[in-house]
Motif scaffolding. Structure first.
Motif, PDB file in Angstrom:
ATOM      1  N   UNK A   1       0.823  -1.211   0.000  1.00  0.00           N
ATOM      2  CA  UNK A   1       0.000   0.000   0.000  1.00  0.00           C
ATOM      3  C   UNK A   1       0.858   1.262   0.000  1.00  0.00           C
ATOM      4  N   UNK A   2       1.884   1.261   0.818  1.00  0.00           N
ATOM      5  CA  UNK A   2       2.762   2.436   0.914  1.00  0.00           C
ATOM      6  C   UNK A   2       3.435   2.714  -0.441  1.00  0.00           C
ATOM      7  N   UNK A   3       3.915   1.670  -1.091  1.00  0.00           N
ATOM      8  CA  UNK A   3       4.592   1.834  -2.381  1.00  0.00           C
ATOM      9  C   UNK A   3       3.615   2.290  -3.469  1.00  0.00           C
ATOM     10  N   UNK A   4       2.417   1.776  -3.432  1.00  0.00           N
ATOM     11  CA  UNK A   4       1.401   2.188  -4.403  1.00  0.00           C
ATOM     12  C   UNK A   4       1.095   3.670  -4.234  1.00  0.00           C
ATOM     13  N   UNK A   5       0.964   4.118  -3.005  1.00  0.00           N
ATOM     14  CA  UNK A   5       0.689   5.528  -2.731  1.00  0.00           C
ATOM     15  C   UNK A   5       1.851   6.399  -3.229  1.00  0.00           C
ATOM     16  N   UNK A   6       3.092   5.963  -2.983  1.00  0.00           N
ATOM     17  CA  UNK A   6       4.249   6.721  -3.466  1.00  0.00           C
ATOM     18  C   UNK A   6       4.274   6.803  -4.994  1.00  0.00           C
ATOM     19  N   UNK A   7       3.943   5.706  -5.651  1.00  0.00           N
ATOM     20  CA  UNK A   7       3.909   5.710  -7.115  1.00  0.00           C
ATOM     21  C   UNK A   7       2.811   6.619  -7.645  1.00  0.00           C
ATOM     22  N   UNK A   8       1.662   6.629  -6.985  1.00  0.00           N
ATOM     23  CA  UNK A   8       0.583   7.526  -7.406  1.00  0.00           C
ATOM     24  C   UNK A   8       0.979   8.987  -7.201  1.00  0.00           C
ATOM     25  N   UNK A   9       1.631   9.278  -6.075  1.00  0.00           N
ATOM     26  CA  UNK A   9       2.104  10.644  -5.821  1.00  0.00           C
ATOM     27  C   UNK A   9       3.130  11.063  -6.873  1.00  0.00           C
ATOM     28  N   UNK A  10       4.021  10.149  -7.234  1.00  0.00           N
ATOM     29  CA  UNK A  10       5.018  10.433  -8.257  1.00  0.00           C
ATOM     30  C   UNK A  10       4.358  10.673  -9.610  1.00  0.00           C
ATOM     31  N   UNK A  11       3.367   9.859  -9.951  1.00  0.00           N
ATOM     32  CA  UNK A  11       2.645  10.044 -11.216  1.00  0.00           C
ATOM     33  C   UNK A  11       1.931  11.384 -11.237  1.00  0.00           C
ATOM     34  N   UNK A  12       1.327  11.778 -10.136  1.00  0.00           N
ATOM     35  CA  UNK A  12       0.667  13.085 -10.052  1.00  0.00           C
ATOM     36  C   UNK A  12       1.674  14.218 -10.223  1.00  0.00           C
ATOM     37  N   UNK A  13       2.843  14.069  -9.592  1.00  0.00           N
ATOM     38  CA  UNK A  13       3.886  15.080  -9.708  1.00  0.00           C
ATOM     39  C   UNK A  13       4.364  15.204 -11.151  1.00  0.00           C
ATOM     40  N   UNK A  14       4.615  14.078 -11.801  1.00  0.00           N
ATOM     41  CA  UNK A  14       5.085  14.103 -13.189  1.00  0.00           C
ATOM     42  C   UNK A  14       4.036  14.679 -14.126  1.00  0.00           C
TER      43      UNK A  14
END
Length: 103
Positions: free
Chosen positions: A5-18
């Motif tokens: 869950x933590x990694x999925x959230x980080x990836x979603x945050x990164x995708x939003x940032x990009x």
């Protein structure tokens, strides 16, 4: 099974940032707004970019021709082209300067 869950959230945050970093347009060669603003600034400090490139690509001749057709300075043509390509490859600039200013 491990909890990702933590990694999925980080990836979603990164995708939003990009997604926020690059505005999509119909033309992939449209300069990024930040890049255009930097190039348009009269007092932007500049550095020399000097790399050996294959002569067969005739890059210098093509840059001179594009300059003659568009009026865009040679250095700006190179900056716009490299910035667009590097952004497309996932390497946007960090526009924060060491002294805290953002450009």
């Amino acid at each position: 099974m491990p909890d990702h869950t933590h990694h999925v959230r980080l990836l979603r945050d990164l995708a939003d940032f990009l997604e926020a970093q690059s505005e999509t347009t119909n033309d992939p060669f449209t300069p990024h707004a930040d890049t255009q603003a930097i190039i348009s600034t009269r007092h932007t400090s500049r550095g020399q970019l000097n790399y050996a490139v294959p002569e067969a690509l005739q890059l210098q001749r093509r840059i001179r021709r594009y300059n003659a057709d568009s009026g865009i300075p040679h250095g700006d043509i190179v900056a716009l082209a490299l910035d667009s390509w590097l952004r497309a490859k996932g390497y946007p600039p960090d526009l924060k300067h060491p002294d805290g200013d953002t450009q």
